[in-house]
Design a protein around this motif. Structure first.
Motif, mmCIF file in Angstrom:
data_model
loop_
_atom_site.group_PDB
_atom_site.id
_atom_site.type_symbol
_atom_site.label_atom_id
_atom_site.label_comp_id
_atom_site.label_asym_id
_atom_site.label_seq_id
_atom_site.Cartn_x
_atom_site.Cartn_y
_atom_site.Cartn_z
ATOM 1 N N ALA A 55 -43.296 78.835 28.920
ATOM 2 C CA ALA A 55 -41.907 78.512 29.258
ATOM 3 C C ALA A 55 -40.951 79.075 28.199
ATOM 4 O O ALA A 55 -39.885 79.607 28.537
ATOM 5 N N THR A 56 -41.336 78.979 26.935
ATOM 6 C CA THR A 56 -40.488 79.508 25.858
ATOM 7 C C THR A 56 -40.365 81.025 25.976
ATOM 8 O O THR A 56 -39.269 81.573 25.864
ATOM 9 N N ALA A 57 -41.478 81.696 26.232
ATOM 10 C CA ALA A 57 -41.451 83.162 26.368
ATOM 11 C C ALA A 57 -40.589 83.581 27.555
ATOM 12 O O ALA A 57 -39.793 84.535 27.449
ATOM 13 N N ILE A 58 -40.710 82.874 28.670
ATOM 14 C CA ILE A 58 -39.901 83.210 29.848
ATOM 15 C C ILE A 58 -38.420 82.951 29.566
ATOM 16 O O ILE A 58 -37.564 83.775 29.899
ATOM 17 N N ALA A 59 -38.107 81.803 28.952
ATOM 18 C CA ALA A 59 -36.710 81.488 28.629
ATOM 19 C C ALA A 59 -36.123 82.530 27.675
ATOM 20 O O ALA A 59 -34.969 82.956 27.838
ATOM 21 N N LEU A 60 -36.903 82.943 26.685
ATOM 22 C CA LEU A 60 -36.430 83.976 25.758
ATOM 23 C C LEU A 60 -36.251 85.303 26.488
ATOM 24 O O LEU A 60 -35.248 85.999 26.290
ATOM 25 N N GLY A 61 -37.225 85.641 27.342
ATOM 26 C CA GLY A 61 -37.154 86.897 28.095
ATOM 27 C C GLY A 61 -35.968 86.957 29.042
ATOM 28 O O GLY A 61 -35.384 88.026 29.253
ATOM 29 N N LEU A 62 -35.593 85.830 29.613
ATOM 30 C CA LEU A 62 -34.460 85.789 30.534
ATOM 31 C C LEU A 62 -33.132 85.527 29.823
ATOM 32 O O LEU A 62 -32.081 85.469 30.466
ATOM 33 N N GLY A 63 -33.196 85.337 28.498
ATOM 34 C CA GLY A 63 -31.981 85.078 27.739
ATOM 35 C C GLY A 63 -31.408 83.689 27.970
ATOM 36 O O GLY A 63 -30.212 83.468 27.783
ATOM 37 N N GLU A 64 -32.244 82.738 28.376
ATOM 38 C CA GLU A 64 -31.788 81.381 28.688
ATOM 39 C C GLU A 64 -32.093 80.369 27.589
ATOM 40 O O GLU A 64 -31.656 79.227 27.674
ATOM 41 N N PHE A 65 -32.853 80.756 26.592
ATOM 42 C CA PHE A 65 -33.294 79.811 25.575
ATOM 43 C C PHE A 65 -32.119 79.228 24.790
ATOM 44 O O PHE A 65 -31.961 78.014 24.701
ATOM 45 N N THR A 66 -31.287 80.085 24.227
ATOM 46 C CA THR A 66 -30.179 79.591 23.402
ATOM 47 C C THR A 66 -29.125 78.875 24.241
ATOM 48 O O THR A 66 -28.560 77.877 23.798
ATOM 49 N N SER A 67 -28.875 79.360 25.470
ATOM 50 C CA SER A 67 -27.879 78.680 26.303
ATOM 51 C C SER A 67 -28.402 77.302 26.730
ATOM 52 O O SER A 67 -27.624 76.351 26.863
ATOM 53 N N GLY A 68 -29.719 77.166 26.928
ATOM 54 C CA GLY A 68 -30.306 75.862 27.244
ATOM 55 C C GLY A 68 -30.165 74.884 26.090
ATOM 56 O O GLY A 68 -29.805 73.718 26.291
ATOM 57 N N LEU A 69 -30.434 75.361 24.886
ATOM 58 C CA LEU A 69 -30.257 74.512 23.698
ATOM 59 C C LEU A 69 -28.786 74.144 23.507
ATOM 60 O O LEU A 69 -28.467 73.002 23.177
ATOM 61 N N ALA A 70 -27.898 75.099 23.746
ATOM 62 C CA ALA A 70 -26.463 74.837 23.604
ATOM 63 C C ALA A 70 -26.008 73.794 24.628
ATOM 64 O O ALA A 70 -25.204 72.915 24.306
ATOM 65 N N TYR A 71 -26.541 73.873 25.836
ATOM 66 C CA TYR A 71 -26.185 72.892 26.869
ATOM 67 C C TYR A 71 -26.630 71.487 26.449
ATOM 68 O O TYR A 71 -25.875 70.527 26.587
ATOM 69 N N CYS A 72 -27.848 71.392 25.942
ATOM 70 C CA CYS A 72 -28.354 70.082 25.493
ATOM 71 C C CYS A 72 -27.523 69.549 24.330
ATOM 72 O O CYS A 72 -27.240 68.347 24.261
ATOM 73 N N ALA A 73 -27.129 70.426 23.423
ATOM 74 C CA ALA A 73 -26.317 69.992 22.287
ATOM 75 C C ALA A 73 -24.928 69.536 22.739
ATOM 76 O O ALA A 73 -24.380 68.570 22.207
ATOM 77 N N ALA A 74 -24.362 70.212 23.741
ATOM 78 C CA ALA A 74 -23.026 69.868 24.228
ATOM 79 C C ALA A 74 -23.031 68.632 25.124
ATOM 80 O O ALA A 74 -22.002 67.983 25.282
#
Length: 161
Positions: A55-74
């Protein structure tokens, strides 16, 4: 269309269930040769570790990892929901991995199929959801498959060896 994508996901899920069941059976056989009995939480740990890495590799590959973390933080309120979901998932997985470790993949398949049937039926009867004639025939076929499997197992036990 959505229907085609849904069917593709169902087929992929069935294929991966078959691959996973075969792998688990082979793993149990290999560990038995080494004199080791795999424990439910061994299966659970390694499965979840590789799922997390994938899941981490796919999220990183799709460029969704940091935006997912940012969403959780916000949206801090979502974290409690994620924790509750994770705890419920861990409890459910404990039962599944216990079944995997102590029985064969066919028993697990029967248990999970039965659970899915009851989930659908509870949704229909308790929540007032409806099901088409095709849906009801699918429920009937799944129940028939489970009942025939139980009958075959019972007939196999009653035969003299």
């Amino acid at each position: 269309s959505n229907s085609s994508l849904g069917i593709a996901f169902i087929v992929l899920s069935l294929v991966l269930d078959g691959v996973t069941a075969g792998f688990q059976k082979r793993l149990k056989a290999e560990t038995a040769k080494a004199g080791v009995k795999p424990k439910p939480y061994d299966f659970m740990f390694w499965t979840n570790l590789f799922m997390c890495l994938t899941a981490t590799a796919i999220a990183l590959g799709l460029g969704e990892f940091t935006s997912g973390l940012a969403y959780c933080a916000a949206n801090a309120e979502i974290l409690s929901k994620i924790v509750k979901f994770s705890l419920c998932s861990a409890v459910g997985q404990s039962f599944i991995f216990y079944t995997i470790a102590n029985f064969d993949p066919l028993v697990l398949s029967t248990v999970t199929t039965t659970r899915k049937i009851f989930s659908v039926l509870l949704s229909i009867f308790l929540k007032g959801h409806s099901l088409s004639a095709t849906g009801w025939s699918g429920i009937a076929m799944a129940c028939g498959g489970i009942l025939s499997e139980m009958q075959a197992k019972r007939a196999g036990k009653s035969k003299p060896h």
